[in-house]
Design an enzyme around this catalytic site. Structure first.
Site, short mmCIF file in Angstrom:
data_model
loop_
_atom_site.label_atom_id
_atom_site.label_comp_id
_atom_site.label_asym_id
_atom_site.label_seq_id
_atom_site.Cartn_x
_atom_site.Cartn_y
_atom_site.Cartn_z
N THR A 1 -3.02 4.84 -4.12
CA THR A 1 -2.18 5.61 -3.35
C THR A 1 -0.60 5.66 -3.98
OG1 THR A 1 -1.87 4.04 -1.74
CG2 THR A 1 -3.23 5.87 -1.32
N THR A 2 -0.45 4.33 -4.56
CA THR A 2 0.82 4.00 -5.37
C THR A 2 0.99 4.57 -6.74
OG1 THR A 2 0.91 1.85 -4.08
CG2 THR A 2 2.45 2.19 -6.05
N ASP B 1 1.06 -1.07 0.15
CA ASP B 1 -0.16 0.06 -0.17
C ASP B 1 0.71 1.13 -0.14
OD1 ASP B 1 -2.83 1.37 0.29
OD2 ASP B 1 -1.77 2.09 2.25
N ASP C 1 -9.20 -0.21 1.92
CA ASP C 1 -9.06 0.45 0.51
C ASP C 1 -10.23 0.00 -0.15
OD1 ASP C 1 -6.66 1.26 1.00
OD2 ASP C 1 -5.70 0.23 -0.38
#
Length: 543
Positions: A107-108, A74, A405
Site C-alpha cells: 500500500t505504501t 502501513d 498483511d
C-alpha cells in the site's frame, strides 16, 4: 442580459441563472494550472509516505481528533487516518485502499510510485507534451513493464510439507513492520494459519475461518496460533466449570428472558397476588428454556444476548455452563468451527443443531485475571485464531495490521504461486526494459516511456535513502550490475550485508502484488492527467 430584482438574471436566450455572491472573486483553476495543482497535491501525499518504505522505513504517529494515537508504517492505515481535503489526495487514499483490499500488501509502494509518475508527468507537461499523449504513453509503458515482470518471475513452490519458502516471503513482508524483532515467529504463525484454511487443490483461501484477536499484556513473543476459536468472554457465572471436555454447544441468538407481549398496552401490577403470579410465570419460562437446552443434549450454551441473575443462577443449578454477550461475527465463526447451527428460537433447538468441540477452556492472563474463552478440537478443525499479545493497545493493533498483511501475501501466493525479488530488484529490471524499448519508438510516446522508466527507480531510491545509503551511488551500482549480468534478482542492500542478490538474501515478493501496484498506479495517474477542471455544485450557475 436582463437582470430582475433579486439574484436571478436571464441570458440572451431567455434562460434564467443564479448569480452567486462573490462569484467574481472566486478562482477556479483550469487547463495546465489545474493539472499542476493536482500533481502538487499528489506529490505531497506521496512524499509523506516515502520515508515509510522498506525495512528501514520510519513510522508515522497519527493523532485523531479525540486524542487516540496510532503509530504505524502501513500506507493504507496512514492515509485512512489522515485528514485529506484535496480531491486528488482523496483519490490516492482510495488507491492505497484498493491495493489493501485486493492484495493486502504494497500500500505504501503503490502511492510512492503514483507520486513519482505524476512528478515525471509534470516535467513532460513543462516540455509542452499534451497530457493525453503522456497518459497513453504511461499506459503502454505499464503494459511493457508488466510483460517483463511476467518473464522474470519465478515459479514458487506452495506446499504444506515445505513451509520454509512461504515463511521467507512472509518475513519479507514483516521486515518493514514494527514487529520485525520477532518476524520469524510471526511469519510462521501467518503461514500455518493460511495453510490451515487453504484448499491447495482449488487454490482458494477462506479468510473467514481466520480470526485475529488481540489482548494487551505480555510480550509480542507470546503471540500464539490456536486451532480453534478464541472469544474475549468468560463463563457467565464464576462458579461454572473453567474447563469442559467433549462439549455439545447450543448456539443461541435468543435471550434467556420471558417473551414480551407484542402490544402497546401497559401491564399494571396492582396487588401482591398479581406480582406473585407474574413472578411465577417468569420462573416457569426460565425453567422451560433451560430444560429445552438440556433436553437437546447441550453441555454449553453460547448466547448472543444477555440474561439476568435469576436465569444465570438457574443455569448454574441445572449444571449448564453458559457464555453471554457473544458478538455476531464470533457466533458465526463458532457455528462454522463446531459444525453447529445458529438457533433463533428455543422451540427450534434439537440435537442435530448442536455444535461439537473436544475442549472448551478459560485462559487467564496476568495479575489482573483477565480471561478469554478458547474453543478447541472443533469438528471443523480448519478454523484458527491468532491471539496477539503486546505491551500496550497501540502495539497490539499494529501487530494485528502487520499480520493481516502477511496473511494476505501468503493467500496471494496460494492463488498465484509466482514471485519476484524485492529490494527494488523488480522495479530496476522493469525500468531497464522500458528505457530500452523507448529507444525503438519513433513516436512522441518515447518521452513518456523514459519518464515511466525513471519513475520506477523511485522505489529503489527511497529504499536506499531510508537505509542511510548514498541513494544515487547505490542505485547506479545495482543498475550497472543488472544491465551487465541480466540478473533481475539484484536489488538495494537495505540491511547492508554486502550482498545485493535478493535471491540469496531470500527477499521475495508476490508477483500478484507487484503487478497490481504497477497497474493501479498507472490507472490513477492516467485519470488525474485527464482532469483539467474541478467544479463544485455551487459552480454550476444555471437553474
Amino acid at each position: 442580459m436582463t437582470a430582475l430584482p433579486g439574484s436571478i438574471a436571464f441570458d440572451e436566450y431567455g434562460r434564467p441563472f443564479i448569480i452567486i455572491r462573490d462569484q467574481d472573486k472566486q478562482k477556479r483553476l483550469t487547463g495546465l494550472d489545474a493539472l499542476k495543482s493536482h500533481i502538487l497535491a499528489a506529490q505531497q501525499i506521496a512524499n509523506t509516505l516515502r520515508t515509510s518504505l522498506g525495512p528501514k522505513g520510519l513510522d508515522k504517529m497519527l493523532v485523531s481528533p479525540d486524542g487516540e494515537v496510532t503509530v504505524t508504517n502501513d500506507g493504507a492505515t496512514i492515509l485512512k487516518n489522515m485528514d485529506v481535503d484535496h480531491e486528488i489526495g482523496k483519490l490516492l487514499v482510495e488507491l492505497s485502499q484498493s491495493q489493501d483490499d485486493e492484495i493486502g500488501d504494497g500500500t505504501t509502494g503503490v502511492v510512492v510510485l503514483a507520486g513519482a509518475l505524476l512528478e515525471q508527468a509534470s516535467t513532460l507537461l513543462d516540455r509542452g507534451i499534451h497530457p493525453i499523449r503522456i497518459a497513453d504513453g504511461f499506459e503502454l509503458a505499464c503494459q511493457k513493464a508488466v510483460e517483463h515482470l511476467e518473464k522474470v518471475a519465478d515459479v514458487f513452490p506452495v506446499s504444506s510439507e515445505n513451509l520454509e519458502p512461504l515463511i521467507q516471503v512472509a518475513m519479507t513482508t514483516l521486515g518493514s513492520k514494527i514487529i520485525n524483532k520477532c518476524h520469524r515467529q510471526m511469519a510462521e504463525i501467518a503461514v500455518k494459519a493460511v495453510l490451515a484454511v487453504a484448499d491447495l487443490a482449488t487454490r482458494d483461501v477462506n479468510f473467514e475461518l481466520i480470526k485475529v484477536e488481540g489482548k494487551v499484556g505480555g510480550r509480542l513473543e507470546d503471540t500464539t496460533l490456536v486451532k480453534g476459536v478464541v472469544i474475549d468472554k468468560t463463563m457467565s457465572h464464576p462458579q461454572m466449570p473453567k474447563e469442559l471436555h467433549d462439549v455439545k454447544l447450543a448456539i443461541l441468538t435468543c435471550p434467556f428472558e420471558p417473551p414480551k407481549p407484542k402490544t402497546k398496552h401497559k401491564l399494571d401490577v396492582t396487588s401482591v397476588d398479581d406480582y406473585k403470579e407474574l413472578r411465577q410465570y417468569e420462573q416457569e419460562k426460565f425453567s422451560e428454556m433451560v430444560s429445552r437446552v438440556k433436553a437437546a443434549g447441550a453441555t454449553l450454551a453460547i448466547c448472543q444476548w444477555g440474561f439476568d441473575d435469576e436465569a444465570n443462577h438457574l443455569l448454574l443449578q441445572q449444571h449448564l455452563p453458559a457464555v453471554r454477550w457473544v458478538g455476531g461475527p464470533e457466533i458465526e465463526l463458532i457455528a462454522i468451527a463446531t459444525g453447529g447451527r445458529i438457533v433463533p428460537r428455543f422451540e427450534e433447538l434439537n440435537p442435530e443443531k448442536l455444535g461439537s468441540a473436544g475442549l472448551v477452556r478459560e485462559l487467564v492472563f496476568g495479575t489482573t485475571k483477565d480471561r478469554m474463552l478458547v474453543i478447541e478440537e472443533c469438528s471443523n478443525s480448519r478454523a484458527v485464531t491468532i491471539l496477539v499479545r503486546g505491551g500496550n493497545a497501540m502495539l497490539v493493533a499494529e501487530a494485528k495490521r502487520s499480520l493481516h498483511d502477511a496473511l494476505c501475501v501468503i493467500r496471494s501466493l496460494v492463488q498465484e504461486p509466482r514471485v519476484v525479488y524485492g529490494g527494488g530488484a523488480a522495479e530496476i529490471a522493469c525500468s531497464l526494459k522500458v528505457a530500452a524499448h523507448a529507444d525503438q519508438l519513433p513516436s512522441l510516446e518515447q518521452y513518456a516511456f523514459r519518464a515511466f522508466a525513471e519513475a520506477l527507480e523511485c522505489i529503489p531510491l527511497a529504499l536506499a535513502e531510508n537505509s542511510g545509503l548514498s541513494a544515487i551511488h547505490a542505485l547506479s551500482e545495482v543498475k550497472a550490475k543488472q544491465a551487465g549480468t541480466g540478473d533481475s534478482a539484484l536489488g538495494i542492500d537495505c540491511m547492508q550485508t554486502g550482498n545485493v542478490n535478493m535471491r540469496e538474501l531470500h527477499v521475495i515478493e508476490s508477483l500478484k502484488s507487484k503487478r497490481q501496484q504497477l497497474i493501479l498506479a498507472t490507472q490513477l495517474v492516467k485519470m488525474i492527467l485527464k482532469i483539467d477542471d474541478v467544479r463544485s455544485p455551487a459552480d454550476s450557475r444555471e437553474v
